[in-house]
Design a protein around this motif. Structure first.
Motif, PDB file in Angstrom:
ATOM      1  N   GLU A   1       0.823  -1.212   0.000  1.00 35.99           N
ATOM      2  CA  GLU A   1       0.000   0.000   0.000  1.00 35.99           C
ATOM      3  C   GLU A   1       0.856   1.260   0.000  1.00 35.99           C
ATOM      4  O   GLU A   1       0.596   2.207  -0.753  1.00 35.99           O
ATOM      5  N   ALA A   2       1.877   1.295   0.863  1.00 35.33           N
ATOM      6  CA  ALA A   2       2.741   2.473   0.913  1.00 35.33           C
ATOM      7  C   ALA A   2       3.419   2.713  -0.432  1.00 35.33           C
ATOM      8  O   ALA A   2       3.516   3.855  -0.902  1.00 35.33           O
ATOM      9  N   SER A   3       3.875   1.619  -1.078  1.00 39.10           N
ATOM     10  CA  SER A   3       4.579   1.750  -2.356  1.00 39.10           C
ATOM     11  C   SER A   3       3.640   2.147  -3.488  1.00 39.10           C
ATOM     12  O   SER A   3       3.948   3.030  -4.301  1.00 39.10           O
ATOM     13  N   SER A   4       2.481   1.501  -3.558  1.00 35.13           N
ATOM     14  CA  SER A   4       1.564   1.776  -4.669  1.00 35.13           C
ATOM     15  C   SER A   4       0.898   3.141  -4.546  1.00 35.13           C
ATOM     16  O   SER A   4       0.674   3.827  -5.537  1.00 35.13           O
ATOM     17  N   GLU A   5       0.596   3.549  -3.303  1.00 36.34           N
ATOM     18  CA  GLU A   5      -0.047   4.843  -3.083  1.00 36.34           C
ATOM     19  C   GLU A   5       0.969   5.972  -2.891  1.00 36.34           C
ATOM     20  O   GLU A   5       0.594   7.145  -2.840  1.00 36.34           O
ATOM     21  N   GLU A   6       2.244   5.594  -2.755  1.00 37.91           N
ATOM     22  CA  GLU A   6       3.328   6.564  -2.550  1.00 37.91           C
ATOM     23  C   GLU A   6       3.016   7.486  -1.372  1.00 37.91           C
ATOM     24  O   GLU A   6       3.077   8.715  -1.471  1.00 37.91           O
ATOM     25  N   THR A   7       2.711   6.873  -0.249  1.00 43.81           N
ATOM     26  CA  THR A   7       2.322   7.643   0.924  1.00 43.81           C
ATOM     27  C   THR A   7       2.825   6.965   2.187  1.00 43.81           C
ATOM     28  O   THR A   7       2.954   5.737   2.225  1.00 43.81           O
ATOM     29  N   PRO A   8       3.131   7.732   3.244  1.00 41.22           N
ATOM     30  CA  PRO A   8       3.471   7.104   4.521  1.00 41.22           C
ATOM     31  C   PRO A   8       2.263   6.399   5.108  1.00 41.22           C
ATOM     32  O   PRO A   8       1.106   6.723   4.794  1.00 41.22           O
TER      33      PRO A   8
ATOM     34  N   PRO B   1       7.404   4.800   1.773  1.00 42.97           N
ATOM     35  CA  PRO B   1       7.853   3.979   0.637  1.00 42.97           C
ATOM     36  C   PRO B   1       9.246   4.369   0.168  1.00 42.97           C
ATOM     37  O   PRO B   1       9.647   5.535   0.255  1.00 42.97           O
ATOM     38  N   GLY B   2       9.987   3.386  -0.310  1.00 41.94           N
ATOM     39  CA  GLY B   2      11.300   3.635  -0.862  1.00 41.94           C
ATOM     40  C   GLY B   2      12.393   3.673   0.187  1.00 41.94           C
ATOM     41  O   GLY B   2      12.156   3.513   1.387  1.00 41.94           O
TER      42      GLY B   2
END
Length: 263
Positions: free
Chosen positions: A152-159, A191-192
């Motif tokens: 979820e964090a990676s796909s939505e690019e959100t903490p 993410p990242g």
């Protein structure tokens, strides 16, 4: 997938916050079992504060510490709450009530028995309108929750706020579902790869598992082996020592490998 741990919250029997837990994990002070009731979260309105069970308090204390130690407002974070057992204390009380001559169940008990009760209390406490997921996957809950959080964090690019927690189940259910002492852990994840502890997650087509109690202090070994959320203790041990670590978590017919590195 790679995610970065921004902040940590830990609560459990004898583990009162991340700072105290680090000292125990490093062998700087002993862990002493604490049977006192957890305090109700101060941010809850009076009615919800009074109704919050010990399991709800455990989850919220972990989540609150992680958010207080991180750079993000709690109200801005989507959340993932994960528990293998749910609120076994409340479920046991409901079963006892159903087996009684009157068979009456308190509305408050029923309200707290649902798996997403801690997430609901968290949203009320912080006036949060972000999405929240409540997940249970028996002994594989931690693996499923970490994979879901990273995805979820990676796909939505959100903490994202991640919180895993479990507590013993009293009564007859507890005889077939051993859980040693309450334990919960929360991370604020981004993410990242960024500065700080990084987790690299990968899924493999074979089942591999290591003893979660290896290298842990003796007083934490049963918690790691017999509390589903305690499978995170080896990761916390490595974080406390600022060491790299590889964690293998069974996930169905697969293994989730979690590699911790420090940047």
């Amino acid at each position: 997938m790679i995610i970065t741990i921004n902040s940590i919250g830990v609560w459990g029997s004898g583990l009162n916050g991340w700072d105290a837990t680090q000292a125990i994990l490093r062998g700087e002070q002993p862990r002493v079992d604490d049977t006192r009731k957890l305090p109700p979260p101060s941010l809850l309105p009076p009615n919800e504060r009074r109704r919050a069970s010990q399991v709800i308090r455990l989850a919220l204390l972990c989540a609150q510490e992680a958010c207080q130690n991180g750079p993000y407002e709690a109200s801005e974070l989507p959340a993932l709450f994960a528990s293998s057992n749910g609120d076994g204390f409340i479920i046991n009380r409901i079963l006892d009530a159903l087996a009684s001559p009157m068979g009456a169940v308190s509305p408050s008990m029923f309200h707290n028995s649902v798996h997403n009760a801690p997430a609901g209390y968290w949203m009320i406490a912080h006036h949060c309108q972000q999405p929240a997921v409540s997940l249970g996957f028996h002994n594989e809950t931690v693996a499923a929750a970490l994979l879901k959080a990273a995805t979820e964090a990676s796909s939505e690019e959100t903490p994202l706020l991640f919180c895993a927690y479990d507590a013993p189940i009293p009564g007859s259910l507890g005889t077939v579902r051993r859980t040693d002492q309450p334990f919960g852990c929360a991370f604020v994840l981004t993410p990242g790869a960024h500065a700080g502890p990084q987790l690299s997650l990968s899924l493999h087509n074979e089942v591999t598992e290591t003893d979660p109690a290896i290298q842990l202090p003796v007083t934490l070994q049963d918690m790691a082996r017999y509390n589903p959320a305690g499978r995170l203790l080896p990761l916390l041990h490595a974080l406390a020592h600022h060491e790299n670590h590889t964690l293998h978590l069974p996930y169905g017919q697969h293994t989730l490998t979690v590699e911790l590195t420090h940047a």
